[in-house]
Design an enzyme around this catalytic site. Structure first.
Site, PDB file in Angstrom:
ATOM      1  N   LYS A  24       0.855  -1.190   0.000  1.00  0.00           N
ATOM      2  CA  LYS A  24       0.000   0.000   0.000  1.00  0.00           C
ATOM      3  C   LYS A  24       0.884   1.230   0.000  1.00  0.00           C
ATOM      4  O   LYS A  24       1.814   1.337   0.806  1.00  0.00           O
ATOM      5  CB  LYS A  24      -0.866  -0.011   1.282  1.00  0.00           C
ATOM      6  CG  LYS A  24      -1.807   1.171   1.393  1.00  0.00           C
ATOM      7  CD  LYS A  24      -3.147   0.826   0.795  1.00  0.00           C
ATOM      8  CE  LYS A  24      -4.053   2.015   0.603  1.00  0.00           C
ATOM      9  NZ  LYS A  24      -3.759   2.808  -0.610  1.00  0.00           N
ATOM     10  N   LYS A  48       4.337   2.244   9.043  1.00  0.00           N
ATOM     11  CA  LYS A  48       3.115   2.964   9.428  1.00  0.00           C
ATOM     12  C   LYS A  48       1.903   2.024   9.467  1.00  0.00           C
ATOM     13  O   LYS A  48       1.136   2.018  10.425  1.00  0.00           O
ATOM     14  CB  LYS A  48       2.870   4.112   8.431  1.00  0.00           C
ATOM     15  CG  LYS A  48       1.986   5.192   8.982  1.00  0.00           C
ATOM     16  CD  LYS A  48       1.799   6.329   7.991  1.00  0.00           C
ATOM     17  CE  LYS A  48       2.987   7.241   7.875  1.00  0.00           C
ATOM     18  NZ  LYS A  48       2.706   8.455   7.096  1.00  0.00           N
ATOM     19  N   LYS A  60       5.457   2.418  -2.588  1.00  0.00           N
ATOM     20  CA  LYS A  60       5.357   3.814  -3.040  1.00  0.00           C
ATOM     21  C   LYS A  60       5.666   3.834  -4.521  1.00  0.00           C
ATOM     22  O   LYS A  60       6.357   2.955  -5.027  1.00  0.00           O
ATOM     23  CB  LYS A  60       6.375   4.688  -2.288  1.00  0.00           C
ATOM     24  CG  LYS A  60       5.993   6.148  -2.204  1.00  0.00           C
ATOM     25  CD  LYS A  60       4.962   6.375  -1.116  1.00  0.00           C
ATOM     26  CE  LYS A  60       4.576   7.805  -0.975  1.00  0.00           C
ATOM     27  NZ  LYS A  60       3.735   8.021   0.207  1.00  0.00           N
ATOM     28  N   ASP A 100      -0.597  11.089  -3.794  1.00  0.00           N
ATOM     29  CA  ASP A 100       0.498  11.619  -2.977  1.00  0.00           C
ATOM     30  C   ASP A 100       0.787  13.006  -3.553  1.00  0.00           C
ATOM     31  O   ASP A 100      -0.109  13.642  -4.107  1.00  0.00           O
ATOM     32  CB  ASP A 100       1.702  10.673  -3.082  1.00  0.00           C
ATOM     33  CG  ASP A 100       2.708  10.885  -1.959  1.00  0.00           C
ATOM     34  OD1 ASP A 100       2.448  10.444  -0.846  1.00  0.00           O
ATOM     35  OD2 ASP A 100       3.758  11.514  -2.212  1.00  0.00           O
ATOM     36  N   THR A 144      -6.314  12.764   7.929  1.00  0.00           N
ATOM     37  CA  THR A 144      -4.997  12.891   8.565  1.00  0.00           C
ATOM     38  C   THR A 144      -5.054  13.947   9.675  1.00  0.00           C
ATOM     39  O   THR A 144      -4.535  13.737  10.778  1.00  0.00           O
ATOM     40  CB  THR A 144      -3.915  13.237   7.524  1.00  0.00           C
ATOM     41  OG1 THR A 144      -3.978  12.261   6.489  1.00  0.00           O
ATOM     42  CG2 THR A 144      -2.531  13.241   8.122  1.00  0.00           C
ATOM     43  N   ASN A 175      -3.643  21.202   3.842  1.00  0.00           N
ATOM     44  CA  ASN A 175      -4.679  20.201   4.052  1.00  0.00           C
ATOM     45  C   ASN A 175      -4.648  19.648   5.481  1.00  0.00           C
ATOM     46  O   ASN A 175      -5.635  19.718   6.222  1.00  0.00           O
ATOM     47  CB  ASN A 175      -4.474  19.090   3.000  1.00  0.00           C
ATOM     48  CG  ASN A 175      -5.393  17.910   3.208  1.00  0.00           C
ATOM     49  OD1 ASN A 175      -6.408  18.015   3.887  1.00  0.00           O
ATOM     50  ND2 ASN A 175      -5.032  16.783   2.657  1.00  0.00           N
ATOM     51  N   SER A 312      -7.778   5.272   4.200  1.00  0.00           N
ATOM     52  CA  SER A 312      -7.608   4.517   2.949  1.00  0.00           C
ATOM     53  C   SER A 312      -7.977   3.053   3.154  1.00  0.00           C
ATOM     54  O   SER A 312      -8.585   2.422   2.286  1.00  0.00           O
ATOM     55  CB  SER A 312      -6.159   4.577   2.468  1.00  0.00           C
ATOM     56  OG  SER A 312      -5.861   5.871   2.053  1.00  0.00           O
TER      57      SER A 312
HETATM   58  P1  NAD Z   1      -0.244  20.894   1.721  1.00  0.00           P
HETATM   59  O1  NAD Z   1       0.558  21.197   0.519  1.00  0.00           O
HETATM   60  O2  NAD Z   1      -1.729  20.913   1.651  1.00  0.00           O
HETATM   61  O3  NAD Z   1       0.147  21.921   2.901  1.00  0.00           O
HETATM   62  C1  NAD Z   1       1.447  22.249   3.252  1.00  0.00           C
HETATM   63  C2  NAD Z   1       1.419  23.628   3.925  1.00  0.00           C
HETATM   64  O4  NAD Z   1       2.709  23.915   4.444  1.00  0.00           O
HETATM   65  C3  NAD Z   1       1.061  24.781   2.980  1.00  0.00           C
HETATM   66  O5  NAD Z   1       0.158  25.630   3.638  1.00  0.00           O
HETATM   67  C4  NAD Z   1       2.397  25.490   2.773  1.00  0.00           C
HETATM   68  O6  NAD Z   1       2.233  26.872   2.524  1.00  0.00           O
HETATM   69  C5  NAD Z   1       3.038  25.258   4.115  1.00  0.00           C
HETATM   70  N1  NAD Z   1       4.487  25.412   4.136  1.00  0.00           N
HETATM   71  C6  NAD Z   1       5.395  25.081   3.187  1.00  0.00           C
HETATM   72  N2  NAD Z   1       6.628  25.438   3.592  1.00  0.00           N
HETATM   73  C7  NAD Z   1       6.501  25.973   4.831  1.00  0.00           C
HETATM   74  C8  NAD Z   1       7.402  26.512   5.767  1.00  0.00           C
HETATM   75  N3  NAD Z   1       8.702  26.556   5.526  1.00  0.00           N
HETATM   76  N4  NAD Z   1       6.910  26.975   6.929  1.00  0.00           N
HETATM   77  C9  NAD Z   1       5.584  26.947   7.185  1.00  0.00           C
HETATM   78  N5  NAD Z   1       4.699  26.447   6.345  1.00  0.00           N
HETATM   79  C10 NAD Z   1       5.140  25.960   5.182  1.00  0.00           C
HETATM   80  O7  NAD Z   1       0.292  19.467   2.247  1.00  0.00           O
HETATM   81  P2  NAD Z   1      -0.404  18.467   3.264  1.00  0.00           P
HETATM   82  O8  NAD Z   1      -1.135  17.423   2.505  1.00  0.00           O
HETATM   83  O9  NAD Z   1      -1.121  19.243   4.323  1.00  0.00           O
HETATM   84  O10 NAD Z   1       0.870  17.746   3.892  1.00  0.00           O
HETATM   85  C11 NAD Z   1       1.662  18.349   4.915  1.00  0.00           C
HETATM   86  C12 NAD Z   1       2.598  17.316   5.514  1.00  0.00           C
HETATM   87  O11 NAD Z   1       1.845  16.217   6.028  1.00  0.00           O
HETATM   88  C13 NAD Z   1       3.612  16.693   4.547  1.00  0.00           C
HETATM   89  O12 NAD Z   1       4.798  16.435   5.254  1.00  0.00           O
HETATM   90  C14 NAD Z   1       2.955  15.387   4.154  1.00  0.00           C
HETATM   91  O13 NAD Z   1       3.911  14.423   3.723  1.00  0.00           O
HETATM   92  C15 NAD Z   1       2.345  14.997   5.481  1.00  0.00           C
HETATM   93  N6  NAD Z   1       1.246  14.022   5.363  1.00  0.00           N
HETATM   94  C16 NAD Z   1       0.132  14.315   4.652  1.00  0.00           C
HETATM   95  C17 NAD Z   1      -0.901  13.389   4.581  1.00  0.00           C
HETATM   96  C18 NAD Z   1      -2.180  13.711   3.857  1.00  0.00           C
HETATM   97  O14 NAD Z   1      -3.151  12.953   4.031  1.00  0.00           O
HETATM   98  N7  NAD Z   1      -2.265  14.799   3.116  1.00  0.00           N
HETATM   99  C19 NAD Z   1      -0.779  12.145   5.220  1.00  0.00           C
HETATM  100  C20 NAD Z   1       0.391  11.873   5.950  1.00  0.00           C
HETATM  101  C21 NAD Z   1       1.395  12.823   6.010  1.00  0.00           C
END
Ligand code: NAD
Length: 378
Positions: A24, A48, A60, A100, A144, A175, A312
């Site tokens: 996955k 995880k 992945k 992703d 998440t 997000n 998921s």
């Molecule tokens: P996203 O792109 O929706 O949001 C990222 C946010 O971080 C944006 O608002 C961006 O402006 C901000 N950002 C970027 N650089 C920055 C900085 N230097 N300082 C402060 N803010 C900053 O992404 P997301 O889906 O919310 O994912 C965020 C993190 O969570 C990532 O590390 C991702 O791998 C992890 N993650 C996401 C999910 C998911 O379901 N989306 C699941 C597990 C892990």
């Protein structure tokens, strides 16, 4: 391509381990995607899924390309091309991809459609993160963040913090960061700081994440949302830098943006009593040691951001028996899994007098190793 030419793009799928169930993991598009990165992320998925106890292994995938250059039609051709290459390795009982970085529900819909055309039957469980109309789960986007909020509530209980007087700073208002902030705000926590890539805002009395998001959408960046009456009732917020946000005197810090944000350089200055890692890999190993010495509670990413992969798993379960739950049922089941996983990690780290990250890895690696051993693999 739209101009009639043909271009080739290198595509990757890494299957790390499937001792506990089908592989996955997401598929990312990007110019910087590399085999090493995809290998590391596949391994992360193995730990995880094992940690939270969903019956999956780890994988992945990716396509090395610049997705921003493509038209919608070209993106569709690229997505279908990926499935044509990997069709024999994918399937609900083999390997289940998901969105992703730079991939989304529409891309999963094209991939699923291509997969079903090639295999000749309906298999909604071959991909997760699909549009709701094609068997996706409505709560996937917020899962998440919701899971992160559940974990924060467990930490608060552990450290005997009361929601109303617990201050929370969130780095990354995307997000994950936005939904976590909103769920915690709704549960009565004080969200005092928010940031995006262009800056941060801070208000000791607390901010309203919904108002902050409306303002961010209108103004383009969170640092523009500091004036009185915008995101706090009547009082002004201060604009601070992203570095300052990390070092605020708050109870809980939630890195939810990027990897390597808490490093040997700033770890000593982190004042939060707990760090809940919603981003993947926000703390470097050197910083981890410093936080441990300072007795900061760090909830590792493999536990704190596992809400997405659990949702998921629910999508896959619902697809396999063609029966769909209400949002409340999904949230309840998600919360149950994460609360139990949190308890097990705490128990394991206590047993070994170790930090929560070590506890989490002891559990996850132990489960995978046991499954391999039972299969006669060791
Ligand atoms: P996203 O792109 O929706 O949001 C990222 C946010 O971080 C944006 O608002 C961006 O402006 C901000 N950002 C970027 N650089 C920055 C900085 N230097 N300082 C402060 N803010 C900053 O992404 P997301 O889906 O919310 O994912 C965020 C993190 O969570 C990532 O590390 C991702 O791998 C992890 N993650 C996401 C999910 C998911 O379901 N989306 C699941 C597990 C892990």
């Amino acid at each position: 391509m739209d101009d009639g030419s043909t271009q080739n793009f290198n595509s990757l799928r890494v299957q790390h381990n499937d001792a506990l169930g089908p592989f996955k993991g997401g598929i990312r598009f990007g110019p910087g995607v590399s085999l090493d990165e995809v290998k590391a992320l596949a391994m992360w998925m193995t730990w995880k899924t094992a940690l939270v106890g969903v019956p999956f292994g780890g994988a992945k995938g990716g396509i090395i390309c610049d997705p921003k250059r493509f038209s919608k039609r070209e993106l569709e051709a690229l997505s279908r091309g990926y499935v044509q290459q990997f069709v024999e390795y994918i399937g609900p009982d083999k390997d289940i991809p998901a969105p992703d970085m730079y991939t989304n529900a529409q891309i999963m819909a094209w991939m699923l459609d291509e997969y079903e055309k090639l295999t000749g039957h309906h298999v909604p469980g071959a991909f997760t993160g699909k549009p709701v109309e094609l068997g996706g789960i409505r709560t996937r986007e917020s899962a998440t963040g919701y899971g992160g909020a559940v974990v924060v509530q467990q930490v608060a209980r552990l450290l005997k913090m009361k929601p109303k007087s617990t201050s929370v700073a969130v780095q990354g208002f995307g997000n994950v960061g936005h939904s976590a902030a909103q769920f915690l705000f709704d549960a009565g926590y004080k969200i005092v700081a928010l940031s995006d890539s262009q800056g941060a805002i801070y208000n000791k009395k607390g901010l309203n994440p919904a108002a902050a998001m409306t303002c961010k959408i209108e103004k383009g960046k969170i640092a523009e949302c500091y004036f009185a009456g915008s995101v706090v009732n009547g009082s002004k917020s201060g604009v601070i830098s992203n570095d300052e946000l990390l070092e605020l005197d708050v109870d809980i810090l939630i890195p939810a943006a990027l990897e390597n944000q808490i490093t040997a350089k700033n770890a000593e200055k982190i004042k939060a009593k707990a760090v809940v890692e919603l981003a993947n890999g926000p703390t470097t190993p050197e910083a981890d040691k410093i936080l441990q010495q300072k007795k900061t509670t760090v909830v590792p990413d493999v536990l704190a951001n596992a809400g997405g992969v659990v949702a998921s798993y629910f999508e896959w379960v619902q697809n396999s028996y063609g029966y769909y739950w209400t949002d409340e049922e999904v949230y309840d089941k998600l919360s149950d899994i994460l609360v139990k996983a949190f308890g097990r990690v705490l128990g394991k780290s206590g047993e070994h007098k170790a930090d929560m990250r070590t506890g989490a890895y002891l559990l996850a690696v132990g489960r995978v190793a046991k499954a391999i051993e039972l299969r006669g693999g060791i």
